[in-house]
Design an enzyme around this catalytic site. Structure first.
Site, PDB file in Angstrom:
ATOM      1  N   ARG A  46      40.144  43.731  27.655  1.00 56.39           N
ATOM      2  CA  ARG A  46      41.688  44.196  28.489  1.00 56.39           C
ATOM      3  C   ARG A  46      41.324  44.497  29.210  1.00 56.39           C
ATOM      4  NH1 ARG A  46      45.449  46.791  26.475  1.00 56.39           N
ATOM      5  NH2 ARG A  46      44.859  45.963  24.311  1.00 56.39           N
ATOM      6  N   TYR A  98      56.999  29.177  47.421  1.00 52.61           N
ATOM      7  CA  TYR A  98      57.005  28.320  45.934  1.00 52.61           C
ATOM      8  C   TYR A  98      58.300  28.566  45.091  1.00 52.61           C
ATOM      9  CZ  TYR A  98      54.162  27.863  41.710  1.00 52.61           C
ATOM     10  OH  TYR A  98      54.329  27.069  40.738  1.00 52.61           O
ATOM     11  N   ASP A 170      51.583  35.452  50.172  1.00 52.21           N
ATOM     12  CA  ASP A 170      50.757  34.770  49.894  1.00 52.21           C
ATOM     13  C   ASP A 170      50.140  33.998  50.031  1.00 52.21           C
ATOM     14  OD1 ASP A 170      50.578  32.013  47.955  1.00 52.21           O
ATOM     15  OD2 ASP A 170      52.790  32.444  46.901  1.00 52.21           O
TER      16      ASP A 170
HETATM   17  C1  PLP Z   1      50.994  27.589  42.149  1.00 50.70           C
HETATM   18  C2  PLP Z   1      51.473  28.818  42.895  1.00 50.70           C
HETATM   19  C3  PLP Z   1      51.523  29.486  42.876  1.00 50.70           C
HETATM   20  C4  PLP Z   1      51.672  30.291  41.055  1.00 50.70           C
HETATM   21  O1  PLP Z   1      50.469  30.268  40.454  1.00 50.70           O
HETATM   22  P1  PLP Z   1      50.552  29.402  39.287  1.00 50.70           P
HETATM   23  O2  PLP Z   1      49.262  30.078  39.901  1.00 50.70           O
HETATM   24  O3  PLP Z   1      50.338  28.713  39.260  1.00 50.70           O
HETATM   25  O4  PLP Z   1      50.619  30.570  38.497  1.00 50.70           O
HETATM   26  C5  PLP Z   1      51.789  31.259  43.954  1.00 50.70           C
HETATM   27  N1  PLP Z   1      52.409  30.518  44.479  1.00 50.70           N
HETATM   28  C6  PLP Z   1      52.148  29.802  45.546  1.00 50.70           C
HETATM   29  C7  PLP Z   1      52.140  28.927  46.761  1.00 50.70           C
HETATM   30  C8  PLP Z   1      51.622  28.523  44.436  1.00 50.70           C
HETATM   31  O5  PLP Z   1      51.089  26.887  45.230  1.00 50.70           O
END
Ligand code: PLP
Length: 375
Positions: A46, A98, A170
């Site tokens: 982990r 998102y 992001d």
């Molecule tokens: C898909 C997505 C997420 C979340 O990611 P997962 O891998 O589905 O948990 C977060 N931010 C954006 C912009 C996404 O497209």
């Protein structure tokens, strides 16, 4: 070294004992100790796994960063970053984001004591004028989901830093191939590696990337202490995807431009949202901070939600599905699929909006599929 060279080599030297050119998938939960407390690599998986370490090394390299920490999903990466805050602090996020991040902020961290303010982050005057004391983090997506709005990362970083807040970007939609937010002043980059980095719709994963040693240590601790780690095979799959990110992204963009050209001229399309279009409200910022405009396209069709549903159910190549960034083209209606949880909030999206993740098939076939589906 340039991008694709790093994508293929960093963290991925041939394995020392056998010369295997691929990083081995280390399926182990624990490690033999030489004597009590004396370990060769780690004491428990982990905490550390060599396949995961290789993935983290290449992710850091691609974002021009010192530290990357891999997670079992994009949302567990988001969760780790939010856990570095304290109850009572505030997060400013955009009107366009998102849905899962918004859901986590409100339905998970809301009762824990985080406060969320929703502001259009592409409007810097709005950010400054609606700033609330106690805002510790600005959470930006650029291009955003689903309108592909662009946030000026350098300007927003300056504004946030002047008020004592951190900027998180992001970078899932752009990927480090098209934009490196840390070099523009952002403090943290978050990824859903499920999307373009993995690139083949076969794995769920996430990552946090930063140059801030204190934050990196905390996130690494959370990876260990909370335990949302990616398995070694998942790490391998993301790494294999990363090796072809550059060539895939070039083709995604080429195809997206062809799709945009077709849809822009279609009588039943009211509006096309693509940062590469001069008519896009943030086109200039996109051109300044990105090396390309990506493979995501959103369109508003005439005839409302019913027509949007009809359209996405008639495509044959574009698969009706959530997610994005894989080699195959996907199509969806955000209001009733990915962004369902934002209904009735400031993040609600119109029912006639259709989002396309343009894949790397032959562009002529993709355009033909959209033509027949709209006819
Ligand atoms: C898909 C997505 C997420 C979340 O990611 P997962 O891998 O589905 O948990 C977060 N931010 C954006 C912009 C996404 O497209």
């Amino acid at each position: 070294m340039h991008f694709s060279t790093r994508a293929i080599h960093d963290g991925q030297e041939p394995e020392a004992t056998t010369g295997a050119v691929n990083v081995p998938v280390f399926l182990t939960s624990t490690y033999a100790q030489e004597s009590v407390g004396v370990v060769k690599f780690a004491d428990y998986a982990r905490g550390d796994n060599p396949t995961r370490a290789a993935l983290e090394a290449v992710l850091a390299s691609l974002e021009d960063a010192e530290f990357a920490v891999a997670f079992s999903s994009g949302l567990s990466a988001v969760d780790a970053v939010l856990r570095t805050l304290q109850p009572g602090q505030r997060v400013m996020m955009s009107t366009d984001a998102y849905g899962g991040t918004y859901r986590m902020l409100t339905n998970v961290f809301g009762s824990w004591g985080l406060r969320t303010d929703i502001v259009d982050l592409s409007d810097l005057e709005a950010v400054a004028s609606s700033w609330v004391d106690g805002t510790a983090m600005v959470w930006a997506e650029t291009p955003s989901n689903p309108f592909l709005r662009i946030v000026d990362i350098a300007a927003l970083a300056e504004l946030a830093h002047a008020r004592g807040a951190q900027l998180v970007v992001d970078n899932t939609f752009a990927t480090p191939y098209l934009q490196t937010p840390l070099t523009l002043g952002a403090d943290v980059v978050v990824h859903s590696t499920t999307k373009y980095l993995g690139g083949h719709s076969d794995v769920i994963g996430g990552a946090v990337v930063t140059n801030d040693a204190v934050l990196a240590e905390r996130v690494k601790f959370l990876q260990y202490a909370v335990g949302a780690i990616p398995g070694p095979l998942d790490c391998y799959l993301v790494m294999r995807g990363i090796r072809t990110l550059g060539v895939r992204m070039d083709r995604h963009q080429e195809n997206a431009e062809r799709v945009v050209a077709f849809l822009s001229g279609h009588v039943d399309v009211e509006r096309v949202w693509y940062p590469g279009l001069a008519s896009h409200p943030n086109h200039d910022v996109a051109a300044k901070q990105m090396s390309g405009f990506g493979g995501m396209v959103s369109v508003e069709v005439s005839g409302g939600a019913a027509r949007a549903k009809w359209f996405v159910e008639r495509t044959r190549l574009f698969t009706l599905a959530e997610s994005l960034g894989g080699v195959e083209s996907l199509i969806e209606v955000p209001a009733s699929m990915t962004h369902l949880s934002t209904g009735g909030t400031l993040l609600e999206v119109p029912g006639n909006l259709v989002r396309l993740s343009v894949g790397i098939e032959d562009a002529a076939d993709l355009v033909e599929d959209l033509r027949q589906a709209l006819a």
